[in-house]
Design a protein around this motif. Structure first.
Motif: not given
Length: 349
Positions: A99-102, A174-184
């Motif tokens: 939910r948070d990542a979406a 690879w996208t910035e969203a990948h990084g945000r998901l992992i760091m989330r």
């Protein structure tokens, strides 16, 4: 003593002896069979309170629940494996991450891979860990704007984020969203560590501009270039869960990371030494039931949930979704038709 009373006592004594013999036979049978076969053969969880027993690579799980096949922001993959069971706190965490990542990270939804078997324990194939219901594999492939069929959930492959035959991320994947998901995922206090390929860790070290205080929880490891492995801390109440050592306090972006590229991932040079004649390779020793915490024998042999206490999988509808209404997937594989879910369901706004 009357003959009737004497006969009753002899019958009770015989019945007790028989029970002891049966129990001993079951114990001997269990000792002769690898634990992965014992736990891999269980289709439903132990009808016991939720507890993680032992270590991530040597333990078991009681009171596990299965993540729903579909949710507003997730889809469970590889249904035939029956490995989407976990401690209720982990299932709650996965749903929260989805939910948070979406809503905040531009990640449309999670494709959820292996979590654990219904009662945890060693798996028939793959993973050395995932035994206590506190590990989850999340694909690094965004969820599409449609529901996979049951067959597609078996055949669709996760996409690597690395360049072919390389140890660096592919800018076309690879996208910035990948990084945000992992760091989330790493930002949650209940997450102990997130395992990714060293190339992914390097990418985050070089490019992550957000809060870097949790970057130390993102740990490099072999493989993990098409999924991230989220590991949760031992939950409160699981007194017999053995914690893993804490991650180092530094970011992990220095010499320790360089070692992976300078040593671990370097192609091996052919040795000039003459190879000795190899004998028959030793077969690896299987983990047996006796190698696991003693509570795992109880978990293994406990009854499953009664039918009146079980309910069918449900598709979560308590959160808003940008997608069209989606129907649950009927699987042709040998998944149990009924599974327990917690009361109340941990999916909350």
């Amino acid at each position: 003593m009357t003959p009737r009373l004497s006969l009753a006592r002899r019958l009770i004594s015989f019945a007790s002896s028989l029970l002891i013999i049966v129990a001993a036979s079951q114990a001997l049978a269990s000792d002769a069979v690898p634990a992965k076969q014992l736990f891999g053969g269980k289709k439903l969880p132990a009808n016991l309170p939720a507890q993680a027993y032992g270590f991530y690579s040597k333990g078991c799980l009681s009171g596990g629940i299965a993540i729903a096949t579909d949710g507003p922001y997730w889809q469970a993959m590889r249904l035939s494996r029956n490995r989407r069971w976990g401690h209720p706190e982990l299932i709650k965490l996965i749903e929260r991450l989805s939910r948070d990542a979406a809503q905040h990270d531009g990640w449309p939804g999670l494709l959820v891979g292996d979590i654990s078997q219904p009662r945890g324990g060693p798996m028939l194939t793959g993973h050395a860990s995932h035994q206590v219901g506190l590990d989850a594999d999340i694909w690094l492939t965004p969820m599409p704007n449609r529901r996979f069929t049951a067959a597609e959930r078996e055949s669709t492959s996760a996409i690597s984020v690395l360049k072919a035959k390389s140890v660096v991320t592919d800018p076309n994947v690879w996208t910035e969203a990948h990084g945000r998901l992992i760091m989330r995922a790493a930002s949650y206090p209940e997450v102990q560590r997130v395992l990714v390929h060293p190339g992914i860790k390097k990418k985050l070290c070089d490019t992550w501009k957000g809060d870097r205080s949790k970057l130390n929880k993102v740990r490099p490891y072999y493989g993990h270039h098409y999924h991230m492995h989220v590991r949760m801390r031992c939950p409160k109440g699981s007194r017999n869960c053995r914690a893993q050592n804490a991650v180092p306090a530094d970011s992990g972006c220095g010499k320790a990371l360089d070692w992976w590229f300078d040593v671990a991932l370097k192609p091996k040079k052919p040795s000039k030494k003459k190879k000795k004649k190899a004998g028959k390779p030793k077969k690896p020793r299987h983990i047996m039931l006796g190698d696991l915490p003693s509570a795992c024998a109880v978990v293994l042999n406990s009854a499953g949930p009664e039918s009146e206490e079980a309910v069918t999988f449900r598709t979560a509808t308590s959160a808003q979704t940008a997608f069209a209404p989606l129907k649950p997937v009927k699987s042709p594989f040998s998944m149990p038709a009924l599974v327990p879910i917690p009361k109340p369901r941990p999916f909350v706004q």
